[in-house]
Design a protein around this motif. Structure first.
Motif, PDB file in Angstrom:
ATOM      1  N   THR A   3       0.836  -1.193   0.000  1.00 29.95           N
ATOM      2  CA  THR A   3       0.000   0.000   0.000  1.00 29.95           C
ATOM      3  C   THR A   3       0.873   1.246   0.000  1.00 29.95           C
ATOM      4  OG1 THR A   3      -1.699  -1.169   1.238  1.00 29.95           O
ATOM      5  CG2 THR A   3      -1.839   1.233   1.201  1.00 29.95           C
ATOM      6  N   ALA A   4       0.628   2.131  -0.932  1.00 34.31           N
ATOM      7  CA  ALA A   4       1.419   3.372  -1.013  1.00 34.31           C
ATOM      8  C   ALA A   4       1.194   4.242   0.214  1.00 34.31           C
ATOM      9  CB  ALA A   4       1.044   4.140  -2.280  1.00 34.31           C
ATOM     10  N   SER A   5       2.248   4.842   0.702  1.00 32.60           N
ATOM     11  CA  SER A   5       2.136   5.756   1.836  1.00 32.60           C
ATOM     12  C   SER A   5       1.379   7.003   1.405  1.00 32.60           C
ATOM     13  CB  SER A   5       3.525   6.148   2.345  1.00 32.60           C
ATOM     14  OG  SER A   5       4.237   5.011   2.772  1.00 32.60           O
ATOM     15  N   PRO A   6       0.518   7.557   2.287  1.00 31.70           N
ATOM     16  CA  PRO A   6      -0.204   8.771   1.913  1.00 31.70           C
ATOM     17  C   PRO A   6       0.740   9.952   1.736  1.00 31.70           C
ATOM     18  CG  PRO A   6      -0.494   8.276   4.255  1.00 31.70           C
ATOM     19  CD  PRO A   6       0.194   7.091   3.643  1.00 31.70           C
ATOM     20  N   VAL A   7       0.377  10.849   0.850  1.00 34.51           N
ATOM     21  CA  VAL A   7       1.177  12.052   0.641  1.00 34.51           C
ATOM     22  C   VAL A   7       1.108  12.910   1.900  1.00 34.51           C
ATOM     23  CG1 VAL A   7       1.401  14.161  -0.733  1.00 34.51           C
ATOM     24  CG2 VAL A   7       0.783  12.004  -1.845  1.00 34.51           C
ATOM     25  N   ALA A   8       2.241  13.422   2.347  1.00 34.49           N
ATOM     26  CA  ALA A   8       2.273  14.264   3.539  1.00 34.49           C
ATOM     27  C   ALA A   8       1.450  15.528   3.326  1.00 34.49           C
ATOM     28  CB  ALA A   8       3.709  14.634   3.879  1.00 34.49           C
ATOM     29  N   ALA A   9       0.728  15.941   4.364  1.00 31.64           N
ATOM     30  CA  ALA A   9       0.003  17.209   4.290  1.00 31.64           C
ATOM     31  C   ALA A   9       0.997  18.362   4.131  1.00 31.64           C
ATOM     32  CB  ALA A   9      -0.856  17.395   5.535  1.00 31.64           C
ATOM     33  N   ILE A  10       2.030  18.342   4.948  1.00 32.65           N
ATOM     34  CA  ILE A  10       3.132  19.305   4.851  1.00 32.65           C
ATOM     35  C   ILE A  10       4.446  18.539   4.847  1.00 32.65           C
ATOM     36  CG2 ILE A  10       4.470  21.058   6.107  1.00 32.65           C
ATOM     37  CD1 ILE A  10       2.140  22.318   4.796  1.00 32.65           C
ATOM     38  N   ARG A  11       5.290  18.836   3.870  1.00 35.40           N
ATOM     39  CA  ARG A  11       6.647  18.293   3.867  1.00 35.40           C
ATOM     40  C   ARG A  11       7.634  19.439   3.668  1.00 35.40           C
ATOM     41  NH1 ARG A  11       8.662  13.642   4.117  1.00 35.40           N
ATOM     42  NH2 ARG A  11       6.712  12.569   3.617  1.00 35.40           N
ATOM     43  N   VAL A  12       8.613  19.494   4.539  1.00 29.89           N
ATOM     44  CA  VAL A  12       9.669  20.500   4.478  1.00 29.89           C
ATOM     45  C   VAL A  12      10.982  19.778   4.228  1.00 29.89           C
ATOM     46  CG1 VAL A  12      10.928  22.237   5.802  1.00 29.89           C
ATOM     47  CG2 VAL A  12       8.450  22.084   6.030  1.00 29.89           C
ATOM     48  N   GLU A  13      11.690  20.189   3.198  1.00 24.77           N
ATOM     49  CA  GLU A  13      12.937  19.528   2.827  1.00 24.77           C
ATOM     50  C   GLU A  13      14.105  20.515   2.872  1.00 24.77           C
ATOM     51  OE1 GLU A  13      13.434  16.449   2.312  1.00 24.77           O
ATOM     52  OE2 GLU A  13      11.481  15.538   1.844  1.00 24.77           O
ATOM     53  N   GLN A  14      15.043  20.250   3.772  1.00 28.86           N
ATOM     54  CA  GLN A  14      16.294  21.018   3.863  1.00 28.86           C
ATOM     55  C   GLN A  14      16.036  22.528   3.846  1.00 28.86           C
ATOM     56  OE1 GLN A  14      19.584  19.756   4.349  1.00 28.86           O
ATOM     57  NE2 GLN A  14      18.284  18.004   4.900  1.00 28.86           N
ATOM     58  N   LEU A  15      15.051  22.958   4.626  1.00 27.87           N
ATOM     59  CA  LEU A  15      14.654  24.371   4.626  1.00 27.87           C
ATOM     60  C   LEU A  15      15.633  25.201   5.450  1.00 27.87           C
ATOM     61  CD1 LEU A  15      12.087  25.845   3.410  1.00 27.87           C
ATOM     62  CD2 LEU A  15      11.367  26.090   5.779  1.00 27.87           C
ATOM     63  N   ALA A  16      16.033  26.330   4.891  1.00 30.87           N
ATOM     64  CA  ALA A  16      16.916  27.254   5.597  1.00 30.87           C
ATOM     65  C   ALA A  16      16.429  28.679   5.401  1.00 30.87           C
ATOM     66  CB  ALA A  16      18.352  27.120   5.101  1.00 30.87           C
ATOM     67  N   LYS A  17      16.573  29.490   6.456  1.00 30.95           N
ATOM     68  CA  LYS A  17      16.314  30.924   6.364  1.00 30.95           C
ATOM     69  C   LYS A  17      17.459  31.642   7.062  1.00 30.95           C
ATOM     70  CE  LYS A  17      14.241  34.713   5.306  1.00 30.95           C
ATOM     71  NZ  LYS A  17      14.160  35.148   3.893  1.00 30.95           N
ATOM     72  N   VAL A  18      18.171  32.478   6.288  1.00 35.64           N
ATOM     73  CA  VAL A  18      19.354  33.171   6.789  1.00 35.64           C
ATOM     74  C   VAL A  18      19.100  34.670   6.800  1.00 35.64           C
ATOM     75  CG1 VAL A  18      21.822  33.578   6.437  1.00 35.64           C
ATOM     76  CG2 VAL A  18      20.825  31.343   5.862  1.00 35.64           C
ATOM     77  N   PHE A  19      19.378  35.299   7.929  1.00 31.55           N
ATOM     78  CA  PHE A  19      19.314  36.757   8.053  1.00 31.55           C
ATOM     79  C   PHE A  19      20.740  37.250   8.307  1.00 31.55           C
ATOM     80  CE2 PHE A  19      15.201  35.183   9.605  1.00 31.55           C
ATOM     81  CZ  PHE A  19      14.314  35.933   8.848  1.00 31.55           C
ATOM     82  N   GLY A  20      21.390  37.786   7.260  1.00 32.49           N
ATOM     83  CA  GLY A  20      22.784  38.179   7.422  1.00 32.49           C
ATOM     84  C   GLY A  20      23.622  36.959   7.741  1.00 32.49           C
ATOM     85  N   GLY A  21      24.238  36.955   8.934  1.00 26.34           N
ATOM     86  CA  GLY A  21      25.040  35.805   9.356  1.00 26.34           C
ATOM     87  C   GLY A  21      24.286  34.842  10.242  1.00 26.34           C
ATOM     88  N   LEU A  22      23.000  35.105  10.494  1.00 29.62           N
ATOM     89  CA  LEU A  22      22.210  34.271  11.403  1.00 29.62           C
ATOM     90  C   LEU A  22      21.393  33.251  10.614  1.00 29.62           C
ATOM     91  CD1 LEU A  22      20.982  33.605  14.207  1.00 29.62           C
ATOM     92  CD2 LEU A  22      19.239  35.353  13.714  1.00 29.62           C
ATOM     93  N   ARG A  23      21.609  31.972  10.910  1.00 29.26           N
ATOM     94  CA  ARG A  23      20.794  30.911  10.315  1.00 29.26           C
ATOM     95  C   ARG A  23      19.637  30.616  11.256  1.00 29.26           C
ATOM     96  NH1 ARG A  23      23.167  28.641   5.926  1.00 29.26           N
ATOM     97  NH2 ARG A  23      21.747  26.842   6.012  1.00 29.26           N
ATOM     98  N   ALA A  24      18.535  31.361  11.080  1.00 30.98           N
ATOM     99  CA  ALA A  24      17.387  31.226  11.971  1.00 30.98           C
ATOM    100  C   ALA A  24      16.728  29.857  11.835  1.00 30.98           C
ATOM    101  CB  ALA A  24      16.367  32.330  11.678  1.00 30.98           C
ATOM    102  N   VAL A  25      16.702  29.341  10.601  1.00 30.82           N
ATOM    103  CA  VAL A  25      16.265  27.971  10.331  1.00 30.82           C
ATOM    104  C   VAL A  25      17.394  27.314   9.551  1.00 30.82           C
ATOM    105  CG1 VAL A  25      14.565  26.507   9.171  1.00 30.82           C
ATOM    106  CG2 VAL A  25      13.825  28.614  10.294  1.00 30.82           C
ATOM    107  N   ASP A  26      17.845  26.148  10.032  1.00 31.98           N
ATOM    108  CA  ASP A  26      19.080  25.568   9.512  1.00 31.98           C
ATOM    109  C   ASP A  26      18.852  24.134   9.025  1.00 31.98           C
ATOM    110  OD1 ASP A  26      21.679  24.959   8.906  1.00 31.98           O
ATOM    111  OD2 ASP A  26      22.483  25.320  10.916  1.00 31.98           O
ATOM    112  N   SER A  27      18.569  24.001   7.713  1.00 27.97           N
ATOM    113  CA  SER A  27      18.451  22.681   7.075  1.00 27.97           C
ATOM    114  C   SER A  27      17.424  21.789   7.772  1.00 27.97           C
ATOM    115  CB  SER A  27      19.815  21.974   7.044  1.00 27.97           C
ATOM    116  OG  SER A  27      20.759  22.755   6.337  1.00 27.97           O
ATOM    117  N   VAL A  28      16.223  22.313   7.957  1.00 26.00           N
ATOM    118  CA  VAL A  28      15.146  21.581   8.631  1.00 26.00           C
ATOM    119  C   VAL A  28      14.376  20.733   7.617  1.00 26.00           C
ATOM    120  CG1 VAL A  28      12.898  21.843   9.764  1.00 26.00           C
ATOM    121  CG2 VAL A  28      14.864  23.175  10.555  1.00 26.00           C
TER     122      VAL A  28
END
Length: 252
Positions: A3-28
């Motif tokens: 049985t195929a796995s259901p598609v995720a409602a939300i999937r985040v892949e290697q998400l990053a958010k950088v502000f200047g030198g600050l990695r507020a979100v780091d490869s999530v």
């Protein structure tokens, strides 16, 4: 038979958010299944709200991808994500305090309705919207406040109204950003019950600082620290995780 796995409602892949030198979100990377109740917890500055902003479209990620039921929405604006089935609330109550409860909901509903461009039509003539207003206010316990000006509501009631506004768009995925912050113990208990009673066709991702509230509502828990995921598992496991305890007691 596989049985195929259901598609995720939300999937985040290697998400990053950088502000200047600050990695507020780091490869999530994380996946949230349809109907799941996922709690995001962590100390102040862990990157929880920044991650929410990237999922909701308030911020564009520096890199990585966000998917909604398998569709890449990483670069879509907030209104397009809402149209695709995403709703959210904010850390600070975000309602029009000089309008009534009914007027707030009418504005919110018209924002995703094709009739929003009809400029000279009485709100009283929108019978279907008024029926939906009654349904949503019944759900959040504000039926008796429908014609109350919002500035006269308690802070807890404004939070309930904000929840009604987010539900009025009939979201498939609902993001709640610290909805219990600033509430009294009785208001926190009331709001937690409202969240618990939400139908399970709505996938819920919620940021919550009160770990007891979070674990009571969660199917699963993700712990962030310094922009990274340090724990991802069940509510039963999170209390016994040594690294999570160290983060909350300030020794990391």
């Amino acid at each position: 038979m596989i049985t195929a796995s259901p598609v995720a409602a939300i999937r985040v892949e290697q998400l990053a958010k950088v502000f200047g030198g600050l990695r507020a979100v780091d490869s999530v990377s994380l996946g949230v299944s349809p109907g799941e109740r996922r709690m995001l917890i962590g100390p102040n500055g862990a990157g929880k709200t920044t991650l929410f902003h990237c999922i909701a479209g308030t911020l564009q990620p520096t890199s990585g991808q966000v998917q909604l039921f398998g569709e890449d929405i990483s670069r879509l604006p907030e209104n397009r994500r809402t149209a695709l089935g995403m709703g959210r609330t904010f850390q600070i109550s975000n309602v029009c305090i000089d309008l009534t409860v009914r007027e707030n909901l009418i504005l919110g509903m018209l924002g995703i309705d094709r009739r929003k461009w009809t400029m000279y039509r009485s709100a009283d003539s929108l019978s279907d919207l008024n029926e939906k207003i009654g349904t949503e206010l019944e759900r959040v316990g504000l039926v008796d406040k429908v014609d109350e000006t919002v500035k006269y509501l308690s802070y807890g009631e404004r939070r309930q109204l904000e929840l009604a506004l987010s539900l009025a768009s009939q979201p498939k995925v609902l993001l709640l950003d610290e909805p219990c912050a600033g509430l009294s113990p009785s208001e926190r208990q009331r709001f937690s019950q409202l969240v618990k009673d939400l139908p399970h066709h709505i996938t819920l991702i919620m940021i919550e600082h009160d770990i007891d509230v979070a674990l009571a509502l969660a199917d699963s828990v993700t712990v962030l620290h310094r922009g990274k995921i340090i724990f991802d598992g069940t509510p039963g496991d999170v209390r016994s995780d040594a690294q999570v305890r160290e983060v909350y007691f300030g020794r990391v």
